[in-house]
Design an enzyme around this catalytic site. Structure first.
Site, PDB file in Angstrom:
ATOM      1  N   GLU A   1     -16.062   7.100  37.429  1.00 39.87           N
ATOM      2  CA  GLU A   1     -15.401   7.176  36.129  1.00 39.87           C
ATOM      3  C   GLU A   1     -14.052   6.450  36.172  1.00 39.87           C
ATOM      4  OE1 GLU A   1     -14.600  11.185  34.965  1.00 39.87           O
ATOM      5  OE2 GLU A   1     -13.289  10.606  33.315  1.00 39.87           O
TER       6      GLU A   1
ATOM      7  N   ASP B   1     -14.398  12.793  37.224  1.00 34.77           N
ATOM      8  CA  ASP B   1     -13.306  13.749  37.372  1.00 34.77           C
ATOM      9  C   ASP B   1     -13.777  15.171  37.106  1.00 34.77           C
ATOM     10  OD1 ASP B   1     -11.611  11.690  37.898  1.00 34.77           O
ATOM     11  OD2 ASP B   1     -10.836  11.533  35.842  1.00 34.77           O
TER      12      ASP B   1
ATOM     13  N   ASP C   1     -12.916  17.362  35.129  1.00 35.95           N
ATOM     14  CA  ASP C   1     -12.383  17.873  33.860  1.00 35.95           C
ATOM     15  C   ASP C   1     -13.442  17.717  32.766  1.00 35.95           C
ATOM     16  OD1 ASP C   1     -12.492  15.193  33.344  1.00 35.95           O
ATOM     17  OD2 ASP C   1     -10.320  14.891  33.267  1.00 35.95           O
TER      18      ASP C   1
ATOM     19  N   ASP D   1     -13.845  15.631  30.292  1.00 45.93           N
ATOM     20  CA  ASP D   1     -14.369  14.289  30.104  1.00 45.93           C
ATOM     21  C   ASP D   1     -15.333  13.903  31.214  1.00 45.93           C
ATOM     22  OD1 ASP D   1     -13.513  13.436  27.719  1.00 45.93           O
ATOM     23  OD2 ASP D   1     -11.799  12.254  28.463  1.00 45.93           O
TER      24      ASP D   1
END
Ligand code: TTJ
Length: 649
Positions: A433, A506, A508, A510
């Site tokens: 990413e 990541d 998180d 997203d």
């Protein structure tokens, strides 16, 4: 009807081998293998009622960890086996591959190959009890796995079958306790059992199946008078059907019973679930081929007959009639032959023409009926859209192919940093990413066998777009080009360039979303990569705990707590993104094969996965919202978008 008796049971070999190598008989000794014990017993009971003897099967998950299955069929034979001189019941539970299924003609259709036999369940249980209710009498027998001189003897008949009273009931009752010396986890999962029984109930219309969980007092009664019609309705529950109810046809031809139900929905993927003798055939086979040929022919004829094809229209091919198709095809026949990588593909050549004949006849009759004309029109309209898009998609695909050939020449596609080795067996590609994390990964990797593919933004959610749009997406094209197999019908596993495809995003919201989008794409367009075990999710650490002497990386909150306990005067760094790590840190924590941990993505149940993906990734917000409202604990989620809609383009 052929007469069935103990002498019909064919004896192949003894039990002890099963405990020695459980994997050979039930695949694993994990949770899947545990449930296999139960399926074995349930399948026997279902076989009896599905062939018209009795109408009810009751499954109970008991408090002590045992499970019981009861049917109201004819009862397992109790008379002695002429050669073995023991009761039919004892033969069924102590001889491998003994049972009504093998080498006789008591059941018109039966699972055959797939069942390993009830004796395997006995061999891997602490105890197994049987009651047979037959001809006014009740019989009882008990088997146990006993330890003697340090050796375990499996499934020993400790109480031989005997008459224990009179009864007006008929049927068979079996109760067994999985052996905790074989299985790490011996707890049956209610939802797993329910899901399987539901499928069985759909496939055998009108039979009553009851599941009772005495541990939690949950219970469910399953009976579908509509059979696979109800199955299709259930499959399309969270989608938008183009007409209701689903089409249903059934007929018998040359001792082969064929039933088919189908429906179209407003999305673009094809979902055909096929079965032979109640056994799923996810790899398809001759019966599916027969159905597809019939569907193509009947719909083409309909379009011609009603002058629905204009000169400007692209000519139809079979695929065009399967966009948005949801179908269940269930056939029952004798002497089934399974083929394919996982032995889940029907091989019998005779099945093709039989299925085609029943489907052609049934579908022709359906569309010839004036009242169904509108349904025909709807389907042809849908197919026209598919044909137009196919022409567009072909142009996009040609573009991808052209790009692929650039890679073949040793150059980079997009931003792929390829590896030196040309051996797909050892090569890995990390889909990373963000450009910055991509850069770090490029520096940190072992260039010899690790390739890096950085993603600039979010790839397109393929659940919400049709194939031409998916293929127009730069990110997706780069991924397809890098992997090398092609997609959809053109998929070829032998062209796979990387044995491991590792998604690295990541930790998180997203990152999670990107992971879901990629998995959805692989599921819809490159599914064999999942079933073949090539897809992984990388696990970067969430925290670093360090003091002046030591550094510890933590991958879970639990590990963090432990690290805090062992280190003195520590500081905690929380990694919000991959970009915060140095190249060396990323290598040691996430990429180095000798240290890293990864999640391998597997596919247990395609029907379930299909439903979940439709719900989570599809464009209908309602079902997602319902699910979240039902299950999410909002106190635990920060930063959560409560209306269930997401934000991708
Ligand atoms: C076969 O044909 C003659 C009468 O007995 C038939 C038979 O074996 N029926 C049968 C077996 N009904 N139910 C079973 C059965 C049920 C359970 C729960 C477990 C097992 C191993 C068999």
């Amino acid at each position: 009807m052929a007469s069935y008796d103990s002498k019909d049971l064919i004896v192949l070999e003894g039990l002890d081998a099963v405990r020695m190598r459980p994997g050979m008989y039930i695949g694993t000794t994990g949770i899947k293998g545990l449930h296999h014990l139960l399926w074995e017993i349930i399948d026997n009971a279902i076989d009896e009622v599905a062939n018209g003897y009795g109408n009810k099967v009751e499954v109970t998950l008991c408090k002590d960890g045992s499970a019981s299955v009861m049917d109201n069929g004819r009862g397992i034979p109790v008379s002695p086996h002429p050669k073995l001189k023991v009761s039919g019941v004892e033969v069924v539970f102590t001889q491998l591959h003994a049972g009504g299924k093998f080498g006789d003609n008591n059941y018109k259709y039966s699972g055959g190959l797939h069942g390993v036999g009830a004796s395997v369940t006995n061999a891997l249980s602490r105890y197994l009890e049987v009651n047979v209710f037959k001809d006014g009498k009740k019989y009882y027998a008990r088997f146990e796995s006993i330890e003697k001189n340090g050796k375990i003897h499996s499934g020993v008949p400790v109480e031989k079958l005997r008459e224990v009273g009179n009864t007006t009931l008929k049927g068979t009752y079996v109760k067994f306790l999985p052996d905790d010396r074989v299985f790490k986890d011996t707890r049956f999962d209610y939802d797993t059992v329910l899901e399987r029984l539901k499928e069985t109930a759909f496939l055998n219309k009108g039979i009553h199946i009851e599941l009772v969980d005495e541990r939690t007092n949950k219970r469910e009664t399953l009976c579908y008078e509509g059979g696979i019609r109800d199955y299709v309705t259930n499959l399309t529950m969270d989608k938008k059907p183009l007409f209701v109810p689903p089409i249903y046809i059934e007929n018998e031809i040359e001792d082969t019973f064929v039933s088919l139900s189908l429906q179209y929905v407003d999305t673009y993927t094809e979902s055909i679930f096929s079965y032979v003798n109640n056994i799923p055939t996810p790899e398809g086979g001759t019966h599916e081929v027969g159905f597809k040929m019939a569907l193509t022919k009947v719909l083409n004829d309909f379009a011609k007959k009603h002058n629905l094809i204009k000169d400007k229209d692209v000519a139809f091919i079979g695929d065009d009639f399967r966009e948005g198709l949801v179908a269940v095809l269930s056939i029952k026949m004798k002497n089934v032959q399974f083929e394919g990588q996982t032995k889940t593909k029907l091989g019998n050549v005779e099945a093709r023409a039989r299925v085609e004949s029943v489907c052609s006849q049934g579908l022709t009759e359906f569309f010839n009926s004036k009242k169904n004309e509108n349904i025909g029109n709807i389907i042809i309209e849908k197919a026209k859209g598919a044909a137009r898009v196919r022409a567009a998609a072909k142009r996009a695909k040609d573009l991808t192919r052209a790009k692929n050939s650039i890679v073949e020449g040793g150059m980079l596609i997009g931003k792929l940093a390829s590896c030196t080795s040309r051996n797909p067996e050892i090569n890995e590609v990390f889909i990373v990413e963000g450009d910055s994390a991509g850069g770090t990964a490029k520096q940190g990797r072992d260039r010899y066998f690790q390739a890096i593919l950085p993603l600039r933004g979010k790839p397109l959610n393929s659940e919400k777009k049709r194939i031409d749009q998916v293929l127009a997406n730069e990110e997706i094209r780069t991924i397809i080009g890098a992997i090398g197999t092609g997609i959809g019908e053109d998929f070829k596993l032998e062209n796979l360039k990387y044995n491991k495809i590792i998604i690295l995003s990541d930790a998180d919201q997203d990152g999670m979303h990107i992971r879901c989008i990629l998995l959805t794409f692989f599921f819809r367009y490159m599914r064999p990569l999942i079933t073949n075990g090539n897809i992984y999710v990388g696990m970067p650490p969430l925290y670093k705990v360090s003091n002046k002497d030591k550094e510890v990386y933590c991958y879970t909150d639990e590990e963090l707590e432990n690290a805090k306990k062992t280190l003195k005067n520590y500081t905690v760094q929380r990694y919000k993104g991959l970009g915060e790590m140095s190249a060396e840190q990323l290598w040691t924590t996430t990429m180095d094969p000798s240290k890293r941990s990864m999640i391998r993505v597997t596919l247990e149940d395609a029907v379930m996965a299909d439903k979940e993906i439709t719900m989570w990734m599809g464009d209908e917000v309602g079902p997602r919202k319902d699910y979240i409202n039902k299950y999410a604990n909002f106190n635990k989620l920060d930063n959560f978008n409560k209306d269930g809609e997401d934000d991708e383009r």
